[in-house]
Design an enzyme around this catalytic site. Structure first.
Site, short mmCIF file in Angstrom:
data_model
loop_
_atom_site.label_atom_id
_atom_site.label_comp_id
_atom_site.label_asym_id
_atom_site.label_seq_id
_atom_site.Cartn_x
_atom_site.Cartn_y
_atom_site.Cartn_z
N ILE A 1 -4.62 1.44 -1.33
CA ILE A 1 -6.08 1.39 -1.52
C ILE A 1 -6.47 -0.08 -1.45
O ILE A 1 -6.11 -0.87 -2.33
CB ILE A 1 -6.52 1.99 -2.88
N ASP A 2 -7.18 -0.46 -0.43
CA ASP A 2 -7.75 -1.80 -0.39
C ASP A 2 -9.21 -1.65 -0.79
O ASP A 2 -9.97 -0.93 -0.13
CB ASP A 2 -7.62 -2.42 1.01
N THR B 1 -9.74 -1.60 -4.56
CA THR B 1 -9.52 -0.80 -5.77
C THR B 1 -10.70 -0.92 -6.74
O THR B 1 -11.10 0.05 -7.38
CB THR B 1 -8.20 -1.20 -6.45
N GLU C 1 1.89 -2.86 -1.43
CA GLU C 1 1.38 -3.68 -2.53
C GLU C 1 1.97 -3.27 -3.88
O GLU C 1 2.37 -4.11 -4.67
CB GLU C 1 -0.15 -3.58 -2.61
N ASP D 1 -3.19 -6.86 2.62
CA ASP D 1 -4.65 -6.86 2.76
C ASP D 1 -5.07 -7.06 4.22
O ASP D 1 -6.17 -6.67 4.61
CB ASP D 1 -5.30 -7.98 1.93
N ASP E 1 -1.29 -1.26 2.30
CA ASP E 1 -2.10 -1.29 1.08
C ASP E 1 -2.64 0.13 0.90
O ASP E 1 -3.45 0.60 1.70
CB ASP E 1 -3.24 -2.30 1.20
#
Ligand code: IPD
Ligand code: CA
Length: 301
Positions: free
Chosen positions: A88-89, A91, A68, A228, A86
Site C-alpha cells: 500500500i503506497d 497508507t 516494504e 515507493d 509496496d
C-alpha cells in the site's frame, strides 16, 4: 524472460489485492506507528504484502523479493530479477479514506526498472509499463491509453510539482525540505522561484505516474524508498520522463535505491533545463556547504 506475461501476472495480482484493500476497514486497533505518527502501517499492508509475495514467488520462484513490510535493513538489490513491492503506497491516505492509495509492483533486472504496475483500487486506475515497450494507463477497465497523455514544453515557473513532507521532521534533510518548499512557493521579489502549484498527495508512486502522464510536471522527495518508486520509475521512463538524483549531484542515472528522487515529465522541450533549475533550488538550500554533506548511500546526513 517473458516480460509481457510478467506484466499480465503482476497486473492480475495488483487487481486481486486491490479488492482486499477496498474491502478493508482500517481502524486504530489495526494501525501501528512505525517511526512516528506520520509513518504508520496497518494489518492490511502486512497481509497484502504476504499475499503478493506468496503469489509472485509461487509463479517465479527463482526471483528475489523486496517488500516494504518484510524489508530487512542492510539487504541490497542484486543483479537478479527482483520484485520490489509496496503493498500500500499511501497508507496515511488509506486510513483516512482519501482515495490516493495504490499497490505498487515493480520488477528490476540488473538493477534496472523493467516492468512496472501501479494500481489504485479506489479510482480503478491502472498504470503499467514494460522496458522498451511503452507505458499505458486505463481507468475502470476501459481503453488503454499510451503515456504521456500530454508532453508540451516544460518550465519551472508554470510547473505543478509533487512534493512530500516525508516522515523525518527534524534535522538537515527536513530543513532542506522546508527550503525547497518555501523557495518554490515564494515570488522572485521575495527571493523565491515561484511555481504554479505544489501538491502533497501522499503517494509517491501515484504522483510519479501522474508525472509520466504529464498531469503533473515533476515529483521531488528525498527520504523515500525503492518500493515507493521502482514500479512507477519504469512507467515514467517508458513515457519519456526522467528520474534523476534529488540532490544536485549531476547524477542523471541514480540507482533505484538512491533514496533521493526528482522525476520530471516527458516534454517536447525544456526537460534538461528544468532539472538544472530545480537542482539550483535544492543547491541554494545547502549553504554553507560545510554544514551539510551529501552521503553516498542515502539521504542528507
Ligand atoms: C509513503 C508515500 C508518501 C511519501 C513517503 C512514503 P507509504 O509511502 O509514498 O507519499 O512521502 O515517503 O513512505 O508509507 O504510504 O507506503
Ligand atoms: Ca507502504
Amino acid at each position: 524472460m517473458d516480460l509481457q506475461q510478467l506484466c499480465v501476472d503482476m497486473t492480475a495480482i495488483a487487481k486481486a489485492v486491490g479488492e482486499i484493500i477496498l474491502n478493508a476497514r482500517p481502524n486504530a486497533g489495526s494501525t501501528s506507528i512505525k517511526k512516528n505518527t506520520a509513518d504508520i502501517v496497518t494489518e492490511t499492508d502486512q497481509a497484502v504484502e504476504a499475499h503478493i509475495r506468496q503469489r509472485l514467488l509461487g509463479q517465479y520462484p527463482s526471483f528475489e523479493f523486496i517488500g516494504e513490510e518484510s524489508f530487512k535493513s542492510g539487504s541490497e538489490i542484486t543483479d537478479q530479477p527482483t520484485f520490489i513491492v509496496d503493498p500500500i503506497d499511501g497508507t496515511s491516505n488509506f486510513v483516512h479514506g482519501f482515495p490516493a492509495v495504490c499497490v505498487s509492483i515493480g520488477l528490476v533486472v540488473n538493477k534496472s526498472p523493467t516492468v512496472g504496475v501501479v494500481y489504485n483500487p479506489f479510482t480503478d486506475e491502472l498504470w503499467t509499463a514494460i522496458k522498451g515497450q511503452g507505458a499505458f494507463t486505463s481507468r475502470n477497465g476501459g481503453v488503454r491509453q499510451r503515456l504521456p497523455l500530454t508532453s508540451s514544453s516544460l518550465n519551472l515557473s508554470s510547473a505543478c510539482i509533487g512534493i512530500e513532507w516525508g516522515s523525518d521532521r527534524e534535522g538537515p534533510a527536513f530543513e532542506l525540505n522546508l527550503h525547497v518548499f518555501t523557495t518554490l512557493a515564494r515570488t522572485e521579489r521575495t527571493g523565491g522561484r515561484f511555481v504554479n502549484s505544489l501538491r502533497c498527495t501522499g503517494s509517491a508512486a501515484i504522483t510519479i505516474c501522474r508525472v509520466a502522464a504529464g498531469q503533473q510536471d515533476a515529483f521531488w522527495e528525498c527520504g523515500s524508498w525503492a518500493w515507493d518508486v521502482a514500479a512507477a520509475w519504469c512507467i515514467l521512463v517508458e513515457a519519456g520522463g526522467v528520474m534523476v538524483d534529488g540532490h544536485p549531484t549531476g547524477n542523471w542515472h541514480p540507482p533505484v535505491d538512491n533514496r533521493r528522487y526528482l522525476a520530471v515529465r516527458p516534454a517536447s522541450e525544456g526537460q534538461e533545463q528544468f532539472v538544472r533549475e530545480f537542482w539550483d533550488v535544492v543547491r541554494s538550500g545547502m549553504k554553507p556547504p560545510s554544514d551539510m554533506k551529501l552521503v553516498s548511500d542515502g539521504v542528507l546526513a
